[in-house]
Structures are given as structure tokens and as C-alpha cells.
Design a protein around this motif. Structure first.
Motif, PDB file in Angstrom:
ATOM      1  N   ASP A  93     127.266  97.404 -22.815  1.00 22.59           N
ATOM      2  CA  ASP A  93     126.163  98.292 -23.212  1.00 22.59           C
ATOM      3  C   ASP A  93     125.232  97.643 -24.227  1.00 22.59           C
ATOM      4  N   ILE A 112     127.789  92.969 -22.758  1.00 21.36           N
ATOM      5  CA  ILE A 112     126.839  92.935 -21.639  1.00 21.36           C
ATOM      6  C   ILE A 112     125.677  93.860 -21.988  1.00 21.36           C
ATOM      7  N   ASP A 113     124.486  93.302 -22.014  1.00 24.07           N
ATOM      8  CA  ASP A 113     123.295  94.083 -22.372  1.00 24.07           C
ATOM      9  C   ASP A 113     122.741  94.829 -21.167  1.00 24.07           C
ATOM     10  N   ILE A 114     122.577  96.138 -21.328  1.00 22.49           N
ATOM     11  CA  ILE A 114     121.953  96.982 -20.313  1.00 22.49           C
ATOM     12  C   ILE A 114     120.488  97.205 -20.698  1.00 22.49           C
ATOM     13  N   THR A 164     122.539 100.725 -13.447  1.00 28.84           N
ATOM     14  CA  THR A 164     122.793  99.376 -13.914  1.00 28.84           C
ATOM     15  C   THR A 164     123.602  98.633 -12.856  1.00 28.84           C
ATOM     16  N   TYR A 177     119.550  94.572 -13.341  1.00 28.78           N
ATOM     17  CA  TYR A 177     120.548  93.582 -13.737  1.00 28.78           C
ATOM     18  C   TYR A 177     120.741  93.525 -15.251  1.00 28.78           C
ATOM     19  N   THR A 178     121.879  92.982 -15.634  1.00 30.31           N
ATOM     20  CA  THR A 178     122.294  92.917 -17.029  1.00 30.31           C
ATOM     21  C   THR A 178     122.287  91.469 -17.513  1.00 30.31           C
ATOM     22  N   GLN A 179     122.509  91.312 -18.818  1.00 27.38           N
ATOM     23  CA  GLN A 179     122.588  89.975 -19.410  1.00 27.38           C
ATOM     24  C   GLN A 179     123.816  89.879 -20.314  1.00 27.38           C
ATOM     25  N   GLY A 184     127.509  92.820 -14.002  1.00 26.60           N
ATOM     26  CA  GLY A 184     127.734  92.716 -15.446  1.00 26.60           C
ATOM     27  C   GLY A 184     129.179  92.434 -15.795  1.00 26.60           C
ATOM     28  N   ASN A 196     126.366  97.311 -12.575  1.00 24.26           N
ATOM     29  CA  ASN A 196     127.636  97.229 -13.301  1.00 24.26           C
ATOM     30  C   ASN A 196     128.550  96.134 -12.762  1.00 24.26           C
TER      31      ASN A 196
END
Length: 338
Positions: free
Chosen positions: A278, A293-295, A158, A325-327, A163, A160
Motif C-alpha cells: 500500500d 508495494i506502492d499503490i 490495483t 500497476y504498482t511499484q 505487486g 495486486n
């Protein structure tokens, strides 16, 4: 359409016709990597006899710590992504949990051999020496959600750093200037990354990191913060310096922290805002619902399978460190400070 021959396949791969024949017949004298490469090429080229081959399904082993197999909030989604991609690529999966003793003794499962295993996916943290022993088998492998400078291989992780920056920036944009961090700097690779990113993000945005409110002693293996309801309460002391915003290294920590705050009469988000990491399912149903933070958990698994197939077919290519990448998922646990 021209009929595909053994010679056609041999020319594409750059080996002899005899090698292709051996691989497709399952005969000895061809490595597992080359057999997999020849088989996949034959299938893509539409070799007519491929349906009759007994070895057309490649065997992939997933290795992880045993406790991951009973964890239902994060790792199960990663494993689902692996299973889905394996099914689409005609791979046969087996999953082996490594217990503490097996990891410490560097006990590679006896079922893992070059003759029986075409590839390995290591999920999560295993110690460096164990992974080095896996690498010594010469079986293609990738590592998911872990990283070591001491081992050259393919990694899927991820993003991280990005994020955590999103989490810190969101609190900053909502007026928070005192932001604390809860995690563990010694256990998982991802947690170390999230802590380092917190420090860098705070400095980049011109905020002071107060060491009194950076808690890195959370024992994730023992998970005291779940079993002991007083765990956070012994650490929380609401003073003028207490941060208005907090970043937690994962959602489980964030949810336990919020519960302790509420038990002490501290309202979230009215008095303290919290952001997790997560986006586990229960974070959407907490009270208040957790900003996090969405993984892309399933995508981590799918990318691992795709990278393993690439490695099987391109053993000499440079290793890759792939980050997804995360959201930011905005819910109700952060208040804007005017």
C-alpha cells in the motif's frame, strides 16, 4: 468559425434536435445518461449558450462503507483523486457512507435517483446484493478496489498479482527461500488476490508454501493486532523453520508485525525481513523504514471518474476491468542473505 447549432449537436450524437433542446433546457423526457452525454458534447463543441445552462454540472455520488470516511492512510488518497478529477470535469460530488445495517438491508440512499444522480462511484467492498440493487437503478456506475464475478460493470483495481510477485521476487533475489504471508482470505477482494498471488509466486519461483506460516486469520474489522499488543506475540514462535522473510497484505499489518518482533527481541531486518503493501505515509517513518508495494491511490480515483464519464457517454460499450500497476519501494526492512 461556424456557429454550433442544436442540429449540429444532434447529428453528432444521433438524436433529434428536439431531444437536444430538451436536454439543454432541463426538460422532462430525456434520461439522465442521455442528458449528460448531450451536455458534455455541447460543451466540447463550444455551444455558445452553454454558459447559461443551469444543469451544466453533473451530479456524482460516491458510495462507500462509513468507516472509510475516517480512514486517513489509504482511502483518503483515493477520494482525493476522485475529487481532483471531478473538479477538472465540472462534476458535483456528494459522499454517502453506508453503515452495516444499511448494507445488510440493501438500503439505497433516498437521494440517489435517476432525476438527481448522473453517476455513482462505489469505493471499496460492498456486498454483491447491494451493488446489484445499485445497478438496477440504471444509473451509470463504476466500482473501485473491489470485484465480483456475479456483477457485470466497470471495475478499477490495483494490479495486486503483479505487486505481490514483485515483493516475493525481491525477497527471493535477496536470498530468502522461506517466506511467510500474513493477511485475511475472507474479507476484502484485494486481500484475497494478494494471498492467491503469493501462493502462485512462491510456486513459480520454486519455493515451498508452509501452511504453518500462512496466517489468514487477521481480523481487519476488529483490528486486534492494533488494540492487543500480544496478538502477534501469541503467534510468533522463533524456530529453525520460522521464515526469514514475510509478505504482509498491507502496511498496517506489516508495521504491527515488526513492532511485535522487536518487542520479542527479534531484529528487523537482521533476523527477519518484512515487506508490506500500500505504501501508506507512516511506512516511510517506521524503524526500520518499511519496504513496500506502492499503490497509485490518487490515480485509482482519477481513473474511476474518467471511466464513469466514458460509461455515461457510451452505455452500450463492453464493460472494462482496469488494473493500475504498482511499484516496489525499497527501504530498510529487508536484508540480503548471503
Amino acid at each position: 468559425m461556424k456557429k454550433v447549432t442544436l442540429q449540429d449537436i444532434a447529428e453528432v450524437i444521433g438524436v433529434s434536435k428536439n431531444t437536444v433542446s430538451k436536454a439543454l433546457r432541463g426538460a422532462e423526457g430525456v434520461s439522465a445518461e442521455m442528458r449528460s452525454r448531450i451536455l458534455e458534447t455541447a460543451m466540447k463543441m463550444g455551444y455558445k449558450k452553454i454558459k447559461d445552462l443551469p444543469n451544466k454540472i453533473m451530479n456524482v455520488t460516491i458510495l462507500c462503507r462509513a468507516d472509510f470516511l475516517i480512514e486517513s492512510t489509504f482511502w483518503s488518497n483515493v477520494l482525493y483523486g476522485i475529487e481532483n478529477a471531478a473538479r477538472n470535469n465540472n462534476l458535483k460530488l456528494s459522499i454517502t457512507g453506508i453503515d452495516v445495517e444499511g448494507e445488510e438491508n440493501l438500503s439505497i440512499p433516498q437521494t440517489i435517483t435517476k432525476e438527481t444522480t448522473n453517476g455513482i462511484i462505489i469505493v471499496g467492498t460492498l456486498n454483491d446484493e447491494f451493488i446489484k440493487k445499485i445497478k438496477a437503478t440504471k444509473i451509470p456506475f463504476v466500482v473501485v478496489d473491489h470485484y465480483s464475478n456475479a456483477i457485470d460493470c466497470d471495475y478499477i483495481n490495483t494490479a495486486n498479482e503483479n505487486g505481490v510477485y514483485k515483493a516475493v521476487k525481491y525477497l527471493y533475489d535477496n536470498g530468502h527461500r522461506k517466506i511467510g504471508f500474513i493477511g485475511n482470505n475472507e474479507w476484502a477482494f484485494s486481500f484475497r488476490q494478494r494471498y492467491y498471488s503469493y501462493v502462485r509466486s512462491m510456486e513459480e519461483l520454486g519455493m515451498y508454501v508452509d501452511s504453518d506460516y500462512v496466517w489468514l486469520d487477521i481480523n481487519l474489522k476488529g483490528a486486534e493486532f492494533f488494540r492487543d499488543p500480544e496478538y502477534f506475540k501469541r503467534k510468533i514462535s522463533i524456530t529453525e523453520d520460522f521464515p526469514t522473510g514475510w509478505i504482509c497484505a498491507n502496511d498496517k499489518i506489516a508495521l504491527a508485525f515488526m513492532r511485535s518482533l522487536e518487542d520479542m527481541g527479534v531484529k528487523v531486518p537482521e533476523e527477519v525481513s518484512v515487506v508490506g503493501f500500500d505504501n501508506i505515509e507512516m511506512s516511510a517513518y517506521s524503524h526500520p523504514s518499511l519496504t513496500t508495494i506502492d499503490i497509485p491511490k490518487s490515480s485509482l480515483g482519477e481513473k474511476a471518474v474518467n471511466q464513469l464519464l466514458y460509461r455515461m457517454n457510451n452505455p452500450e460499450k463492453p464493460y472494462e476491468d482496469i488494473k493500475l500497476y504498482t511499484q516496489l519501494v525499497i527501504r530498510s526492512s529487508v536484508k540480503e542473505i548471503i
